[in-house]
Design an enzyme around this catalytic site. Structure first.
Site, PDB file in Angstrom:
ATOM      1  CD  GLU A  15      39.395  35.177  56.670  1.00  0.00           C
ATOM      2  OE1 GLU A  15      39.787  35.528  57.799  1.00  0.00           O
ATOM      3  OE2 GLU A  15      38.489  35.377  55.658  1.00  0.00           O
ATOM      4  CG  ASP A  58      46.338  41.771  62.107  1.00  0.00           C
ATOM      5  OD1 ASP A  58      45.715  41.780  61.217  1.00  0.00           O
ATOM      6  OD2 ASP A  58      46.754  40.383  62.079  1.00  0.00           O
TER       7      ASP A  58
END
Length: 253
Positions: A45, A56
């Site tokens: 990814e 995140d």
């Protein structure tokens, strides 16, 4: 058949690695991808850096910020990847937020992904209903699998809807926290993994968030097809550099 679907059919647990494109250094992207494949990783990814990465944790946020400061852009990433399929066989996904893709142009972005050989996209802030109504046809026209996230709080009804719209795998977030915030899995997560596996969904599940070593990889894959490592890999890149990739992967598999 899409490379993601081919990989998912293999009789093995899938290890997917996430990293931020353009980190640690602007031109490390291709080297990292090639070294990951050589080390035995099953999918990669590639993080498209964004200035406001909501899902995140600090490690990925910092790598994304550094990548942007290094000069990484959507256009440059595509330039770096234009010949990647001359040397690479495993599935590649781009993971990023919807704003940069929208700015680039949905059709143009998908077309460029197809030209380069990108197999799928993970866009955490693109709602599944909006995708199904407005973008599914475009993604599929360009051979792209779009991967959706579920969490322990996602209702069964919504999970089944996501499963019906999906045609690759479901990204099973291990907890409601941000990436990189867990060091091990407890009973709550294990029960969640088991509950989802017993729903007998048509798409396999790959676990993300909190996978950082062999133990957590094995825990995550007891009830799922695979697992994704992001923050722990980026920490390794930060501390040990690109040359450490083979050793890092060997300690997981």
């Amino acid at each position: 058949m899409n490379r993601i679907n081919q990989k998912l059919k293999e009789d093995k647990k899938i290890l997917s690695i996430y990293f931020s494109a353009g980190y640690p250094n602007l031109n490390d992207t291709v080297q990292i991808i090639q070294d990951l494949e050589k080390s035995g990783v099953d999918m990669i990814e590639i993080g498209l850096p964004f200035s406001d990465p909501l899902a995140d944790g600090p490690t990925i946020q910092e790598s994304s910020t550094q990548a942007l400061e290094n000069g990484m852009t959507t256009k440059l990433l595509f330039k770096q990847l234009e010949n990647i399929r001359q040397t690479l066989q495993i599935p590649l996904l781009i993971m990023g937020y919807f704003n940069p893709i929208l700015q680039y142009g949905i059709e143009n972005f998908c077309r460029k992904c197809q030209e380069i050989g990108i197999d799928g996209l993970i866009i955490p802030d693109l709602p599944v209903a909006i995708y199904a109504e407005n973008y599914k046809e475009t993604f599929e026209k360009h051979g792209l699998i779009n991967v959706f996230l579920i969490t322990p709080q996602t209702s069964d009804e919504r999970i089944r809807y996501i499963d019906s719209v999906s045609n690759g795998f479901i990204y099973m977030v291990s907890s409601a926290s941000v990436t990189g915030s867990s060091s091990e899995f407890g009973t709550i997560q294990t029960n969640y993994f088991k509950r989802i596996s017993e729903m007998n969904l048509k798409n396999p599940q790959i676990v993300g968030f909190g996978i950082n070593n062999k133990e957590t990889f094995n825990q995550a894959t007891e009830f799922a097809k695979g697992a994704i490592i992001g923050s722990a890999f980026i920490k390794n890149l930060t501390g040990n550099g690109v040359s450490s990739i083979s050793k890092f992967v060997s300690e997981i598999l």
